[in-house]
Design a protein around this motif. Structure first.
Motif, short mmCIF file in Angstrom:
data_model
loop_
_atom_site.label_atom_id
_atom_site.label_comp_id
_atom_site.label_asym_id
_atom_site.label_seq_id
_atom_site.Cartn_x
_atom_site.Cartn_y
_atom_site.Cartn_z
N TYR A 111 0.42 -1.04 0.13
CA TYR A 111 -0.20 -0.09 0.06
C TYR A 111 1.22 1.31 -0.29
N LYS A 158 -13.43 2.30 3.26
CA LYS A 158 -11.87 2.18 3.58
C LYS A 158 -11.52 3.33 3.59
N GLU A 161 -12.85 4.41 6.87
CA GLU A 161 -11.75 3.84 7.43
C GLU A 161 -10.88 5.56 7.70
N ASP A 208 -4.46 1.64 8.64
CA ASP A 208 -4.44 0.12 9.01
C ASP A 208 -3.83 -0.55 8.44
N ASP A 209 -2.97 -0.62 7.15
CA ASP A 209 -2.59 -1.40 6.20
C ASP A 209 -2.18 -2.73 6.98
N ARG A 211 -3.24 -4.43 8.97
CA ARG A 211 -4.76 -5.69 9.07
C ARG A 211 -4.36 -6.75 9.94
N SER A 213 -5.20 -9.31 12.68
CA SER A 213 -6.49 -9.72 14.44
C SER A 213 -5.74 -9.97 15.76
N LYS A 234 2.90 -7.62 5.00
CA LYS A 234 2.55 -6.58 4.62
C LYS A 234 3.53 -5.52 4.54
N SER A 236 3.90 -0.37 3.74
CA SER A 236 3.03 0.06 4.20
C SER A 236 3.93 1.10 3.67
#
Length: 316
Positions: A111, A158, A161, A208-209, A211, A213, A234, A236
């Motif tokens: 991202y 998105k 957010e 919040d790229d 992600r 949990s 991930k 960013s």
């Protein structure tokens, strides 16, 4: 025996055999393959059983086996669907042999966010979403089989957010049908009140790229392993262009956490009225066993704490 086994698997068998025939006609060495995907119990060389539920194809090129799944309509032939990876499979040549399919490790969601602020706190934001590996396959499927109105709605969700006041300006999808390139999503939106207020200070909301949990570590103990599904990353990057009436009051320090389960990295830079934030979370181990859970939980809690760090601006 080979014919009897292959005839058990319907449409996927037909597509695997057809692809094998086409490759052989083109002069390649190719073979149909039976696979027990992740939804069934794996086969064991020392215990004869028929646990297969899928059929694919293998191409032999320069003494290397390249596996291809013709039923995965959004997966490039250089990749394999997640369910076919790291499985003991049966290849049908002159005689049947059992081998293990490879694990694809270059799976990533990337991202890039560019935020341009003016002196009134208004922002124009551009987001670029690119993917690799099984992320590309699922992203391509989403673009090809989701109604454009639903895609637009998901983008808007998105945006909200990131900023509650966001208004979509435009979006574009590239490479949806080009299997030699990863699909790319770009969208632009504006926000009349982007920064979060704190008296004369302003806090930059960071998407919040990662992600990750929190449910992964919500329990005190586990009775079964954590399964990340694969090796993945991930990444960013957030670039914030500041107006002349704002300066950086607080910039978090660069940080790095290296464990046998994952790596986490975050860097922060302030130069020429531009703040650049880079973050990366990379899974190195697909499974976390029950006995390792407490150690993993403690390490991941540190990451959650670091992800809460914010860039704080001050009005001049």
């Amino acid at each position: 025996a080979n014919e009897v086994l292959l005839n058990r698997y319907g449409d996927c068998k037909d597509q695997a055999v057809l692809l094998t025939a086409m490759l052989r006609y083109a002069g390649f060495k190719a073979y149909p393959v039976l696979v027990p995907t992740r939804s069934v119990y794996p086969i064991d060389k020392d215990f004869p059983s028929i646990n297969f539920n899928h059929a694919i194809c293998a191409l032999k090129y320069r003494d290397r086996l390249i596996f291809m799944d013709p039923t995965a309509e959004t997966t490039s032939f250089k990749d394999l669907p997640l369910g076919d990876q790291n499985r003991e499979v049966m290849i049908f040549g002159k005689k049947a042999i059992i081998v293990r399919t490879p694990t694809k490790k270059d799976n990533a969601a990337v991202y890039t966010t560019k935020i341009v602020l003016d002196e009134d706190g208004k922002a124009v934001i551009e987001r670029l979403v690119t993917t690799k590996g099984f992320f590309s396959s699922s992203q391509r499927w989403y673009f090809k089989h989701t109604h454009p109105d639903k895609i637009k709605e998901d983008i808007q969700n998105k945006m909200v957010e990131i900023s509650s006041f966001a208004k979509l300006l435009s979006y574009k999808i590239k490479n949806k049908d080009d299997f030699d390139k990863a699909p790319i999503l770009t969208y632009r939106f504006r926000s009349p009140q982007f920064l979060n207020p704190a008296r004369n200070l302003r806090i930059v909301p960071i998407p919040d790229d990662m992600r990750i949990s929190y449910n992964l570590i919500a329990k005190d103990k586990r009775s079964f392993p954590i399964d990340f599904g694969g090796i993945l990353a991930k990444r960013s990057q957030i670039v914030v262009s500041l107006p002349q009436n704002l300066k950086v009051k607080y910039l978090p320090k660069d940080t790095k956490r290296t464990t046998k389960y994952f790596d986490f990295m975050a860097t922060y830079k302030n130069q020429n009225h531009t703040v650049t934030i880079n973050r990366q979370f990379r899974i190195k181990k697909r499974f976390v066993d029950e006995a390792e859970y407490k150690i993993f939980k403690k390490k991941l809690e540190e990451v959650f704490f670091l992800l809460r760090e914010e860039v704080i601006l001050e009005k001049i």
